[in-house]
Design a protein around this motif. Sequence first.
Motif, PDB file in Angstrom:
ATOM      1  N   MET A  58       0.788  -1.264   0.105  1.00  0.00           N
ATOM      2  CA  MET A  58      -0.083  -0.046  -0.144  1.00  0.00           C
ATOM      3  C   MET A  58       0.647   1.105   0.034  1.00  0.00           C
ATOM      4  O   MET A  58       2.097   1.268   0.511  1.00  0.00           O
ATOM      5  CB  MET A  58      -0.911   0.035   1.265  1.00  0.00           C
ATOM      6  CG  MET A  58      -2.157  -0.824   1.422  1.00  0.00           C
ATOM      7  SD  MET A  58      -2.998  -0.787   2.759  1.00  0.00           S
ATOM      8  CE  MET A  58      -3.895   0.783   2.259  1.00  0.00           C
ATOM      9  N   SER A  59       0.426   2.308  -0.620  1.00  0.00           N
ATOM     10  CA  SER A  59       1.142   3.518  -0.741  1.00  0.00           C
ATOM     11  C   SER A  59       1.063   4.027   0.689  1.00  0.00           C
ATOM     12  O   SER A  59      -0.042   3.858   1.677  1.00  0.00           O
ATOM     13  CB  SER A  59       0.718   4.560  -1.627  1.00  0.00           C
ATOM     14  OG  SER A  59      -0.436   5.380  -1.301  1.00  0.00           O
ATOM     15  N   ILE A  60       1.936   5.066   1.160  1.00  0.00           N
ATOM     16  CA  ILE A  60       2.001   5.573   2.378  1.00  0.00           C
ATOM     17  C   ILE A  60       0.792   6.463   2.526  1.00  0.00           C
ATOM     18  O   ILE A  60       0.025   6.490   3.620  1.00  0.00           O
ATOM     19  CB  ILE A  60       3.167   6.999   2.477  1.00  0.00           C
ATOM     20  CG1 ILE A  60       4.377   6.107   1.832  1.00  0.00           C
ATOM     21  CG2 ILE A  60       3.134   7.429   3.663  1.00  0.00           C
ATOM     22  CD1 ILE A  60       5.365   5.491   2.927  1.00  0.00           C
ATOM     23  N   SER A  61       0.403   7.175   1.464  1.00  0.00           N
ATOM     24  CA  SER A  61      -0.911   8.200   1.595  1.00  0.00           C
ATOM     25  C   SER A  61      -2.203   7.113   1.759  1.00  0.00           C
ATOM     26  O   SER A  61      -3.081   7.525   2.412  1.00  0.00           O
ATOM     27  CB  SER A  61      -1.054   9.243   0.481  1.00  0.00           C
ATOM     28  OG  SER A  61      -1.159   8.601  -0.423  1.00  0.00           O
ATOM     29  N   GLN A  85      -2.320   4.031   3.280  1.00  0.00           N
ATOM     30  CA  GLN A  85      -2.534   3.618   4.527  1.00  0.00           C
ATOM     31  C   GLN A  85      -2.778   4.752   5.659  1.00  0.00           C
ATOM     32  O   GLN A  85      -3.695   4.481   6.551  1.00  0.00           O
ATOM     33  CB  GLN A  85      -1.095   3.153   5.008  1.00  0.00           C
ATOM     34  CG  GLN A  85      -0.733   1.688   4.750  1.00  0.00           C
ATOM     35  CD  GLN A  85       0.156   0.803   5.863  1.00  0.00           C
ATOM     36  OE1 GLN A  85       0.409   1.660   6.650  1.00  0.00           O
ATOM     37  NE2 GLN A  85       0.234  -0.400   5.340  1.00  0.00           N
TER      38      GLN A  85
END
Lengths: 256, 256
Positions: A19-22, A24
């Motif tokens: 998943m991307s940081i943003s 999550q």
Amino acid sequence: MDGSGLWLIGLGPGDLNQMSISAQSAAKSAEYRFLEGYTALLPLEEMNKLESVIGTWDLRMRSSVEHPEELLDLAQEHRVALLVVGDPLQATTHVDLQLRCLQRGIPCHVEHGISITTIVTGAAGLQSYRFGRQCTFAYPYGDYLPTSPLEVILENKERGLHTLALLDLDPTGMGEGNQIPMTPQIAVDVLLKMASKLEVDVDDWLLVLCSDMGTKDARVAVGTTQDIASVSGGRIHCLLIPAELHDVEEAALARW
Amino acid sequence: MDGSGLWLIGLGPGDLNQMSISAQSAAKSAEYRFLEGYTALLPLEEMNKLESVIGTWDLRMRSSVEHPEELLDLAQEHRVALLVVGDPLQATTHVDLQLRCLQRGIPCHVEHGISITTIVTGAAGLQSYRFGRQCTFAYPYGDYLPTSPLEVILENKERGLHTLALLDLDPTGMGEGNQIPMTPQIAVDVLLKMASKLEVDVDDWLLVLCSDMGTKDARVAVGTTQDIASVSGGRIHCLLIPAELHDVEEAALARW
């Protein structure tokens, strides 16, 4: 993540660390989280981790997504996350959700995710720009067997283009019950049945079976229909049907 | 991230918060980091942030990636990260790097990234499974103008398929100097020149211009060649050339 609205959040191809940081952070900040469980499937192990990574969640199947009154009513007042395996806008039904939000004046945000359709081509070693239209092998229902997937493959091959064939997840076709990803054996069986109906010889075709791509169990197998049908194990598979191979592609496939 | 080796790390489409959790952590743990600067471009603002997010890095252009002795010698002893905008395996040259590592017995790992080619279709509102082969509009060099991109578009249209046209980043064609992404006006100019060469009328075609997709500045514009040529601003663009639209697609495009 302020205010109310619907967040369509891509989980990536299976491993939650992809998943991307943003994505999550958006998922964590939601007040309600629903996992969309019918256009794609999360490995059981990751499903078990989901709560510890982003918080509590509920499963929603086809009817709640295609008739999304519950989701939209909630999103009018709260921050609602719909968690989607892969990228959320790869399925029509989620684009439709965007439009319904627009109609009702509900803010709708998208957090993109890594999609299997992107990574599978390069991960196997074929060039993404050499792919024609995708197709999907559906489970056969009784005697009914559409030949359109093979027609797509043949058209692509004729133009020197590879094909990505996605394999059905839903033996009932209803999008409500348990998802049972199609096995390599059934996929080959579907291919052979289509070939017999269209009187095409596929015995010498080279097939590339990609299993559990984007997870640590990812595996690629290359071979004839017979070789591929005998591959066991793995959870979710898809097939690549290459056209003539370029040199780097040939070398890249020879790894498997 | 133990031992030595080469890590091919996807940065995603432009905004570093769209890197995956595991891509960021792999990039942070590398001893050497190189940004591959010629198959795609990071917005300047994000390039300025890169060091604070993952650590110090150096730029490498085409020659160091296609003749990767320096990279591979380093990777034999150290943890080397090659940072690639989008997904690292979408470009042949990175698949080739995998094969060279294999030959030299250097471990080569991949951290996938969100690729523009996946998100642009759904983000604009067209269905990804209705896309045919992609094409790329190259900068014209003198009188030389290949018409193959328009041929791809025409073939796709005839089969009821949309086309994604990527736009060149490199006016010199050498992959070494400053990257200058093609403007909408030049893209339309290239399209019109191809159309005139093939004697095809594109005046009533509907085009979809997608700008800076996957960043907070993402914009979509829909219109004729004339409308699109007059769009100003934005950094990196690509064009979608739709075939006949389905209902949800039509509604989705009407938003822009």
